[in-house]
Structures are given as structure tokens and as C-alpha cells.
Write an enzyme that holds these catalytic residues in place. Structure first.
Site, short mmCIF file in Angstrom:
data_model
loop_
_atom_site.label_atom_id
_atom_site.label_comp_id
_atom_site.label_asym_id
_atom_site.label_seq_id
_atom_site.Cartn_x
_atom_site.Cartn_y
_atom_site.Cartn_z
N GLU A 51 0.86 -1.19 0.14
CA GLU A 51 -0.08 0.13 0.02
C GLU A 51 0.80 1.41 -0.13
OE1 GLU A 51 -3.25 0.75 -0.15
OE2 GLU A 51 -3.62 -1.21 -0.52
N ARG A 56 12.53 6.57 7.77
CA ARG A 56 12.96 7.53 8.65
C ARG A 56 14.32 7.38 9.15
NH1 ARG A 56 14.53 4.94 12.41
NH2 ARG A 56 13.38 4.14 14.20
N ARG A 69 21.19 3.98 27.32
CA ARG A 69 20.56 2.85 27.76
C ARG A 69 21.20 1.64 27.49
NH1 ARG A 69 15.82 4.42 25.12
NH2 ARG A 69 16.06 2.15 24.14
N LYS A 125 2.61 -8.92 20.74
CA LYS A 125 2.92 -8.44 22.13
C LYS A 125 1.88 -8.50 23.04
CE LYS A 125 7.01 -5.58 21.36
NZ LYS A 125 7.68 -4.51 21.65
N GLU A 152 16.22 -1.43 9.89
CA GLU A 152 15.06 -2.21 10.38
C GLU A 152 13.83 -1.73 9.72
OE1 GLU A 152 13.11 -2.20 15.00
OE2 GLU A 152 12.36 -0.69 13.67
N ALA A 164 -1.05 0.64 15.81
CA ALA A 164 0.10 1.11 16.35
C ALA A 164 -0.01 2.43 16.31
CB ALA A 164 1.35 0.38 15.33
N HIS A 168 0.82 4.32 19.82
CA HIS A 168 1.82 5.22 19.97
C HIS A 168 1.46 6.67 20.66
CE1 HIS A 168 5.42 7.34 18.78
NE2 HIS A 168 6.05 6.42 19.14
P1 0O2 Z 1 10.39 4.45 16.75
O1 0O2 Z 1 10.27 6.04 17.12
O2 0O2 Z 1 9.22 3.79 16.40
O3 0O2 Z 1 11.77 4.23 16.18
P2 0O2 Z 1 15.33 -2.25 20.44
O4 0O2 Z 1 14.95 -1.40 19.29
O5 0O2 Z 1 15.97 -3.67 20.20
O6 0O2 Z 1 15.97 -1.37 21.70
P3 0O2 Z 1 12.85 -3.86 21.05
O7 0O2 Z 1 11.46 -3.48 21.75
O8 0O2 Z 1 13.34 -5.07 21.38
O9 0O2 Z 1 13.68 -2.49 21.24
O10 0O2 Z 1 12.57 -3.72 19.39
P4 0O2 Z 1 11.19 -4.26 18.77
O11 0O2 Z 1 10.66 -5.04 19.64
O12 0O2 Z 1 11.84 -4.83 17.30
O13 0O2 Z 1 10.61 -2.61 18.56
C1 0O2 Z 1 11.16 -1.53 17.95
C2 0O2 Z 1 9.92 -0.77 17.17
O14 0O2 Z 1 8.81 -1.41 16.85
C3 0O2 Z 1 9.70 0.37 17.96
O15 0O2 Z 1 10.67 1.39 17.99
C4 0O2 Z 1 8.38 0.82 17.51
O16 0O2 Z 1 8.47 1.50 16.20
C5 0O2 Z 1 7.93 -0.47 17.35
N1 0O2 Z 1 7.03 -1.08 18.29
C6 0O2 Z 1 7.32 -2.26 19.00
N2 0O2 Z 1 6.49 -2.47 20.10
C7 0O2 Z 1 5.49 -1.61 19.99
C8 0O2 Z 1 4.08 -1.29 20.56
O17 0O2 Z 1 3.96 -1.91 21.65
N3 0O2 Z 1 3.63 -0.40 20.27
C9 0O2 Z 1 3.80 0.56 19.09
N4 0O2 Z 1 3.18 1.46 18.59
N5 0O2 Z 1 4.95 0.24 18.30
C10 0O2 Z 1 6.02 -0.73 18.87
P5 0O2 Z 1 10.90 2.47 18.92
O18 0O2 Z 1 12.35 2.54 19.18
O19 0O2 Z 1 10.29 2.17 20.28
O20 0O2 Z 1 10.30 3.95 18.23
#
Ligand code: 0O2
Length: 252
Positions: A51, A56, A69, A125, A152, A164, A168
Site C-alpha cells: 500500500e 525515517r 541505555r 506483544k 530495521e 500501532a 503510540h
Molecule cells: P520509533 O520511534 O518507532 O523508532 P530495541 O529497538 O532492540 O531496543 P525492542 O523493543 O527489542 O527494542 O525492538 P522491537 O520489538 O523490534 O521494536 C522496535 C520498534 O517497533 C519500536 O521502535 C516501535 O516502532 C515498534 N514497536 C514495538 N513495540 C511496539 C508497541 O507496543 N507499540 C507500538 N506502537 N510500536 C511498537 P521505537 O524505538 O520504540 O520507536
């Protein structure tokens, strides 16, 4: 600020720009690949599984926060090693099956390396979040070297994306302390989104079967091709040739 500090700052600005450019180039390369897959899929299957896409780059400030962190030291090498989502690409599809198709198509490209797959669709999740995350290593060819850059990729349906982005926003509005009533409603909304995805997938399959049946009866317009949104009629001389060959075959 003395002259030496200004010089150091200029050098740092130059280095960080060059570092971030590498991730921008990786995103450009990947977006081109996605564009090609999209057009080829449209041509072969008369259907577009993607779609839209959105890319970013993480801001230097968010990179630093995440690095602190994770406990990494402040070097480009350490940032590259610890922060794997500096470059992010989100692909939104219509149907769940499209997500796995795209994963396969990207996985089959020889110059890409799949480092990690996180399937939050098969294993959502606890809050209801669904999406498929890929960590890809993309080659970037620069004037003096080749770099393998991590990107990613988040692949999700429109319904998953809708959920999502709302989640967010709520998360940030409540400063990460969301009232439990809202958390419950969000989980219910995620379940409804998943049910909608399943229903849309079923409908889509039925429509595809009908299309195949129609094509089998020769009801499609077979006298034209479409490339780059342009329609081209097949040359009449070619149609005549095909007609003659078919007539010859019939009279045998
Ligand atoms: P942004 O601004 O979107 O980049 P890590 O990245 O390894 O430190 P984690 O949690 O192991 O952390 O990574 P994971 O599970 O691959 O998730 C990373 C990204 O997926 C997040 O980026 C979000 O974009 C998205 N995401 C993961 N879980 C959720 C959720 O529960 N809700 C929403 N809306 N998005 C989610 P960032 O870095 O948080 O932010």
C-alpha cells in the site's frame, strides 16, 4: 569557543553527517528494491501487495539516548554495533499474506542479509501490538569503500498500522503511564483489527479465485499491456500473426 574547539566541532559535524548519510543511502537502496518488487508484482499478478512505504532516520538525540541505555561508548563503531534501527523502513500491506510474501522476496535477494526476524503477528506483544520486524544488512557502495548497513524493516497491514499509530499517540500523551481501562480497550481493538485482517484476507482470496476463473474464460483484455501506468496496444501485425498461427493449428 576557541579556534581549536570550532575546528573540532566542524570535524565532528562532517563525520556525523557522513555517518548518517550511509544510513540514508541504505534506505534509498532498499526503497528502490521495494519499488521494483511492487511494479514487477503488479505486472505478473495484476495486483499490488504494498500500500505504501515510509522511511525515517533516527535523530542524533534519540541515538544518544538509546546508546546510553544500552551502555555503549561514544564512538561511531559502537553506535553502529549497538543501535540497529538508525535507518527504519515501514511497509504497509493490504493483507497478512502479503507480509510473508515480502519477507520471502527480500530474503531471496542475494545482496541482502537477514540478520533477525521478529514475528509479532504469529506472536503478538501482550498489549496487542502486531507487526513483522526484519533486520536487514544492506550493502552501500561509496566512492572509496563498501559498507554493510543495518536497516530495521517493519511490515504490517493497514489495520495493524492504524492500531500501532494510535497506541503510540496514547502512550506519549499519558507519558507512558496509560490508565488500565485504556490498555484493556487497546487490547480489544487489537483483537478486532486482527479479526478484520482475517476477514479481508478471506474476501481477497475469493476475489482472486473469481479473477482467475474469468481469465480462464478469456474475458480479460488481452490486447494491451500496461507499463509505468501507460497502456500500450499490442501491434496489430502481431495480433494478425497470432491469428494466423492459431488458424493453422486448428486446420491441422
Ligand atoms: P520509533 O520511534 O518507532 O523508532 P530495541 O529497538 O532492540 O531496543 P525492542 O523493543 O527489542 O527494542 O525492538 P522491537 O520489538 O523490534 O521494536 C522496535 C520498534 O517497533 C519500536 O521502535 C516501535 O516502532 C515498534 N514497536 C514495538 N513495540 C511496539 C508497541 O507496543 N507499540 C507500538 N506502537 N510500536 C511498537 P521505537 O524505538 O520504540 O520507536
Amino acid at each position: 569557543m576557541n579556534a581549536l574547539q570550532v575546528q573540532q566541532l566542524k570535524q565532528f559535524k562532517h563525520d556525523i553527517t557522513r555517518f548518517m548519510m550511509m544510513y540514508k543511502f541504505a534506505l534509498d537502496a532498499l526503497e528502490t528494491k521495494i519499488e521494483i518488487l511492487k511494479e514487477e508484482f503488479q505486472l505478473l499478478h495484476d495486483y499490488n501487495p504494498i500500500e505504501h512505504t515510509k522511511s525515517r532516520l533516527k535523530s542524533p538525540e534519540s541515538i544518544m539516548k538509546k546508546l546510553m541505555r544500552k551502555g555503549g561508548d561514544f564512538s561511531f563503531h559502537s553506535i553502529k554495533y549497538h543501535i540497529q534501527d538508525i535507518a527504519g523502513l515501514r511497509i504497509t500491506c493490504s493483507f497478512r499474506s502479503d507480509i510473508y510474501r515480502i519477507v520471502d522476496m527480500l530474503g531471496n535477494q542475494r545482496d541482502l542479509t537477514v540478520i533477525q526476524v521478529k514475528d509479532y503477528i504469529k506472536h503478538p506483544k501482550p498489549n496487542g501490538y502486531q507487526s513483522l520486524h526484519l533486520l536487514l544488512e544492506v550493502p552501500v557502495f561509496m566512492s572509496d569503500r563498501e559498507e554493510r548497513v543495518c536497516v530495521e524493516v517493519q511490515i504490517r497491514t493497514i489495520a495493524m498500522d492504524f492500531w500501532a499509530s494510535l497506541e503510540h499517540k496514547i502512550f506519549y500523551k499519558y507519558n507512558e503511564d496509560v490508565p488500565s481501562r485504556l490498555l484493556l480497550e487497546l487490547k480489544e481493538a487489537a483483537d478486532s483489527a486482527a479479526a478484520l485482517d482475517r476477514q479481508m484476507e478471506r474476501l481477497h482470496r475469493e476475489i482472486e479465485e473469481l479473477k482467475e476463473e474469468r481469465a480462464g474464460h478469456g474475458e480479460d483484455d488481452v490486447q494491451q499491456i500496461v507499463i509505468n501506468n501507460q497502456q500500450f496496444a499490442l501491434p496489430s501485425v502481431l495480433l494478425e500473426l497470432i491469428g494466423e498461427t492459431a488458424a493453422g493449428e486448428r486446420s491441422k
